[in-house]
Design a protein around this motif. Sequence first.
Motif, PDB file in Angstrom:
ATOM      1  N   ILE A 161     -10.887 -47.455  22.481  1.00  0.00           N
ATOM      2  CA  ILE A 161     -12.235 -47.974  22.755  1.00  0.00           C
ATOM      3  C   ILE A 161     -13.154 -47.685  21.568  1.00  0.00           C
ATOM      4  O   ILE A 161     -13.944 -48.532  21.158  1.00  0.00           O
ATOM      5  N   ARG A 162     -12.999 -46.494  20.965  1.00  0.00           N
ATOM      6  CA  ARG A 162     -13.793 -46.144  19.790  1.00  0.00           C
ATOM      7  C   ARG A 162     -13.538 -47.164  18.673  1.00  0.00           C
ATOM      8  O   ARG A 162     -14.459 -47.677  18.037  1.00  0.00           O
ATOM      9  N   GLU A 163     -12.295 -47.491  18.478  1.00  0.00           N
ATOM     10  CA  GLU A 163     -11.879 -48.440  17.441  1.00  0.00           C
ATOM     11  C   GLU A 163     -12.495 -49.828  17.720  1.00  0.00           C
ATOM     12  O   GLU A 163     -13.098 -50.457  16.849  1.00  0.00           O
ATOM     13  N   TYR A 164     -12.454 -50.216  18.999  1.00  0.00           N
ATOM     14  CA  TYR A 164     -12.991 -51.541  19.362  1.00  0.00           C
ATOM     15  C   TYR A 164     -14.505 -51.572  19.159  1.00  0.00           C
ATOM     16  O   TYR A 164     -15.058 -52.521  18.576  1.00  0.00           O
ATOM     17  N   ILE A 165     -15.193 -50.517  19.583  1.00  0.00           N
ATOM     18  CA  ILE A 165     -16.666 -50.454  19.451  1.00  0.00           C
ATOM     19  C   ILE A 165     -17.052 -50.488  17.972  1.00  0.00           C
ATOM     20  O   ILE A 165     -17.934 -51.257  17.558  1.00  0.00           O
ATOM     21  N   ASP A 166     -16.374 -49.697  17.175  1.00  0.00           N
ATOM     22  CA  ASP A 166     -16.733 -49.621  15.738  1.00  0.00           C
ATOM     23  C   ASP A 166     -16.409 -50.926  15.019  1.00  0.00           C
ATOM     24  O   ASP A 166     -17.214 -51.438  14.241  1.00  0.00           O
ATOM     25  N   SER A 167     -15.254 -51.518  15.316  1.00  0.00           N
ATOM     26  CA  SER A 167     -14.878 -52.741  14.579  1.00  0.00           C
ATOM     27  C   SER A 167     -15.697 -53.952  15.028  1.00  0.00           C
ATOM     28  O   SER A 167     -15.765 -54.952  14.329  1.00  0.00           O
ATOM     29  N   ASN A 168     -16.356 -53.817  16.187  1.00  0.00           N
ATOM     30  CA  ASN A 168     -17.217 -54.924  16.641  1.00  0.00           C
ATOM     31  C   ASN A 168     -18.699 -54.592  16.480  1.00  0.00           C
ATOM     32  O   ASN A 168     -19.561 -55.274  17.042  1.00  0.00           O
ATOM     33  N   ASN A 169     -18.975 -53.494  15.760  1.00  0.00           N
ATOM     34  CA  ASN A 169     -20.369 -53.065  15.508  1.00  0.00           C
ATOM     35  C   ASN A 169     -21.213 -52.968  16.775  1.00  0.00           C
ATOM     36  O   ASN A 169     -22.368 -53.392  16.795  1.00  0.00           O
ATOM     37  N   LEU A 170     -20.592 -52.417  17.820  1.00  0.00           N
ATOM     38  CA  LEU A 170     -21.330 -52.223  19.073  1.00  0.00           C
ATOM     39  C   LEU A 170     -21.938 -50.823  19.078  1.00  0.00           C
ATOM     40  O   LEU A 170     -21.476 -49.938  18.355  1.00  0.00           O
ATOM     41  N   ASP A 171     -22.992 -50.625  19.906  1.00  0.00           N
ATOM     42  CA  ASP A 171     -23.550 -49.257  19.984  1.00  0.00           C
ATOM     43  C   ASP A 171     -23.323 -48.654  21.375  1.00  0.00           C
ATOM     44  O   ASP A 171     -24.025 -47.738  21.790  1.00  0.00           O
ATOM     45  N   THR A 172     -22.355 -49.165  22.081  1.00  0.00           N
ATOM     46  CA  THR A 172     -21.999 -48.632  23.400  1.00  0.00           C
ATOM     47  C   THR A 172     -21.487 -47.200  23.245  1.00  0.00           C
ATOM     48  O   THR A 172     -20.692 -46.930  22.335  1.00  0.00           O
ATOM     49  N   GLU A 173     -21.965 -46.296  24.097  1.00  0.00           N
ATOM     50  CA  GLU A 173     -21.518 -44.899  24.019  1.00  0.00           C
ATOM     51  C   GLU A 173     -20.270 -44.683  24.878  1.00  0.00           C
ATOM     52  O   GLU A 173     -20.061 -45.388  25.859  1.00  0.00           O
ATOM     53  N   ILE A 174     -19.473 -43.700  24.457  1.00  0.00           N
ATOM     54  CA  ILE A 174     -18.274 -43.336  25.218  1.00  0.00           C
ATOM     55  C   ILE A 174     -18.505 -42.004  25.907  1.00  0.00           C
ATOM     56  O   ILE A 174     -18.800 -40.989  25.255  1.00  0.00           O
ATOM     57  N   GLU A 175     -18.417 -42.011  27.230  1.00  0.00           N
ATOM     58  CA  GLU A 175     -18.553 -40.793  28.035  1.00  0.00           C
ATOM     59  C   GLU A 175     -17.178 -40.456  28.596  1.00  0.00           C
ATOM     60  O   GLU A 175     -16.454 -41.366  29.043  1.00  0.00           O
ATOM     61  N   VAL A 176     -16.800 -39.185  28.542  1.00  0.00           N
ATOM     62  CA  VAL A 176     -15.509 -38.765  29.096  1.00  0.00           C
ATOM     63  C   VAL A 176     -15.783 -37.832  30.272  1.00  0.00           C
ATOM     64  O   VAL A 176     -16.733 -37.033  30.243  1.00  0.00           O
ATOM     65  N   ASP A 177     -14.950 -37.936  31.302  1.00  0.00           N
ATOM     66  CA  ASP A 177     -15.261 -37.241  32.547  1.00  0.00           C
ATOM     67  C   ASP A 177     -14.010 -36.722  33.251  1.00  0.00           C
ATOM     68  O   ASP A 177     -13.161 -37.490  33.689  1.00  0.00           O
ATOM     69  N   GLY A 178     -13.918 -35.359  33.285  1.00  0.00           N
ATOM     70  CA  GLY A 178     -12.844 -34.765  34.087  1.00  0.00           C
ATOM     71  C   GLY A 178     -11.979 -33.801  33.298  1.00  0.00           C
ATOM     72  O   GLY A 178     -11.320 -34.186  32.328  1.00  0.00           O
ATOM     73  N   GLY A 179     -11.998 -32.549  33.710  1.00  0.00           N
ATOM     74  CA  GLY A 179     -11.109 -31.559  33.094  1.00  0.00           C
ATOM     75  C   GLY A 179     -11.511 -31.129  31.703  1.00  0.00           C
ATOM     76  O   GLY A 179     -10.708 -30.570  30.951  1.00  0.00           O
ATOM     77  N   VAL A 180     -12.782 -31.391  31.342  1.00  0.00           N
ATOM     78  CA  VAL A 180     -13.246 -31.042  29.988  1.00  0.00           C
ATOM     79  C   VAL A 180     -13.527 -29.541  29.913  1.00  0.00           C
ATOM     80  O   VAL A 180     -14.128 -28.961  30.818  1.00  0.00           O
ATOM     81  N   ASN A 181     -13.036 -28.906  28.820  1.00  0.00           N
ATOM     82  CA  ASN A 181     -13.309 -27.469  28.655  1.00  0.00           C
ATOM     83  C   ASN A 181     -13.332 -27.117  27.175  1.00  0.00           C
ATOM     84  O   ASN A 181     -13.176 -28.004  26.316  1.00  0.00           O
ATOM     85  N   LEU A 182     -13.502 -25.831  26.877  1.00  0.00           N
ATOM     86  CA  LEU A 182     -13.636 -25.403  25.484  1.00  0.00           C
ATOM     87  C   LEU A 182     -12.348 -25.635  24.692  1.00  0.00           C
ATOM     88  O   LEU A 182     -12.380 -25.731  23.465  1.00  0.00           O
ATOM     89  N   ASP A 183     -11.222 -25.736  25.393  1.00  0.00           N
ATOM     90  CA  ASP A 183      -9.942 -25.931  24.689  1.00  0.00           C
ATOM     91  C   ASP A 183      -9.720 -27.383  24.272  1.00  0.00           C
ATOM     92  O   ASP A 183      -9.006 -27.647  23.310  1.00  0.00           O
ATOM     93  N   ASN A 184     -10.296 -28.343  25.014  1.00  0.00           N
ATOM     94  CA  ASN A 184      -9.996 -29.754  24.679  1.00  0.00           C
ATOM     95  C   ASN A 184     -11.203 -30.538  24.165  1.00  0.00           C
ATOM     96  O   ASN A 184     -11.070 -31.692  23.761  1.00  0.00           O
ATOM     97  N   ILE A 185     -12.379 -29.914  24.126  1.00  0.00           N
ATOM     98  CA  ILE A 185     -13.591 -30.665  23.756  1.00  0.00           C
ATOM     99  C   ILE A 185     -13.527 -31.200  22.320  1.00  0.00           C
ATOM    100  O   ILE A 185     -13.938 -32.334  22.058  1.00  0.00           O
ATOM    101  N   LYS A 186     -12.921 -30.410  21.406  1.00  0.00           N
ATOM    102  CA  LYS A 186     -12.856 -30.886  19.998  1.00  0.00           C
ATOM    103  C   LYS A 186     -11.960 -32.123  19.894  1.00  0.00           C
ATOM    104  O   LYS A 186     -12.279 -33.083  19.190  1.00  0.00           O
ATOM    105  N   MET A 187     -10.856 -32.097  20.651  1.00  0.00           N
ATOM    106  CA  MET A 187      -9.919 -33.227  20.643  1.00  0.00           C
ATOM    107  C   MET A 187     -10.636 -34.489  21.155  1.00  0.00           C
ATOM    108  O   MET A 187     -10.477 -35.582  20.615  1.00  0.00           O
ATOM    109  N   LEU A 188     -11.491 -34.303  22.160  1.00  0.00           N
ATOM    110  CA  LEU A 188     -12.218 -35.437  22.744  1.00  0.00           C
ATOM    111  C   LEU A 188     -13.244 -35.970  21.761  1.00  0.00           C
ATOM    112  O   LEU A 188     -13.434 -37.167  21.596  1.00  0.00           O
ATOM    113  N   LYS A 189     -13.912 -35.031  21.049  1.00  0.00           N
ATOM    114  CA  LYS A 189     -14.903 -35.443  20.038  1.00  0.00           C
ATOM    115  C   LYS A 189     -14.211 -36.205  18.912  1.00  0.00           C
ATOM    116  O   LYS A 189     -14.646 -37.266  18.489  1.00  0.00           O
ATOM    117  N   ASP A 190     -13.069 -35.648  18.452  1.00  0.00           N
ATOM    118  CA  ASP A 190     -12.327 -36.306  17.361  1.00  0.00           C
ATOM    119  C   ASP A 190     -11.809 -37.685  17.786  1.00  0.00           C
ATOM    120  O   ASP A 190     -11.665 -38.586  16.962  1.00  0.00           O
TER     121      ASP A 190
END
Length: 217
Positions: A161-190
Motif C-alpha cells: 500500500i505504501r508503494e501504491y500511495i507513493d507511486s500515485n502521489n497520494l497523501d492517504t495515511e496508513i494506520e496499522v492496528d493490532g498487536g503493536v508493541n515496542l518489539d515490532n513498531i520499527k518494522m511497521l514504521k519501516d
Amino acid sequence: MEIATSLLNVKEEESVHTFYRLETAHTDYFHIDVMDGKFVKNDTVEKMKIYSDNLKNITNIPLDVHLMTLNVKEYVDIFSPNEPNCITFHIEATKDKEEVINLINYIKQYSKVGIAISPNTPVENIYEYLPLIHSVMVMTVEPGEGGQSLIPETIEKIKKIREYIDSNNLDTEIEVDGGVNLDNIKMLKDAGADIAVAGTSIINSKDYRYTINKLKD
Ligand code: DX5
Ligand code: ZN
C-alpha cells in the motif's frame, strides 16, 4: 509515527483515571473500538459510547473511531456527535462499490474517513478508494479483540500500500492496528505506516509516557 491508544481493554472503573494518564502521556489519539456483536462477536457499543462522551468532557485529544460493525451508517450516527477526528469502516462490511462510495461521502459530512482491511482481504480491494479517503487501516490482527499477536504476513500488505500511495502521489495515511508493541513498531514504521494503534502494550505498561514516547521514536 503517531500513536492511537486503543481503549478496548480499559476497565470502566479505571477509565477516567486512565484517560488523564494517557493525556499527560501525550497519546496522539484515543482509538475507539466499536464492535456490534455481528461483524465481530464482541459488543462494545455501550462502553465505547460512554468512553467517547467522557473523553469529550475531559480532553481535546482527537478520537479515532474504528467501526467493526455490519451496519456502518447506524454507528456513524451514534458516534458523529462526539466529533471524532476520523471514522474508519471495514470494507468487508460493504456489498459493492456504490455502497463504499456512499459511506465515504456520508462520513465526510462529519469527519475524516478511513477504510479498514482485515488480514485476509487483498490490498487491491481498496486501491481505487485511496484517493477518496484520508487513511487506510491495515489490520495486523483479526478484528474482534485486543491482546492478540501481530500477524507477520500483514507487513507485506503495508509495504504494498505504501508503494501504491507513493507511486500515485497520494497523501492517504496508513494506520496499522493490532498487536503493536515496542518489539515490532520499527518494522511497521519501516514498512511505511504513519499511525500505529496500540492497546495492550500501552495499557499494561507501568509508565504510559515512557511507552508512548518509545513507540513514537
Ligand atoms: C482489534 C482492535 C484493535 C485492538 C488493539 O479488533 O481493532 O484496536 O484493540 O489492541 P492490541 O494493541 O491489544 O492488539
Ligand atoms: Zn481498532
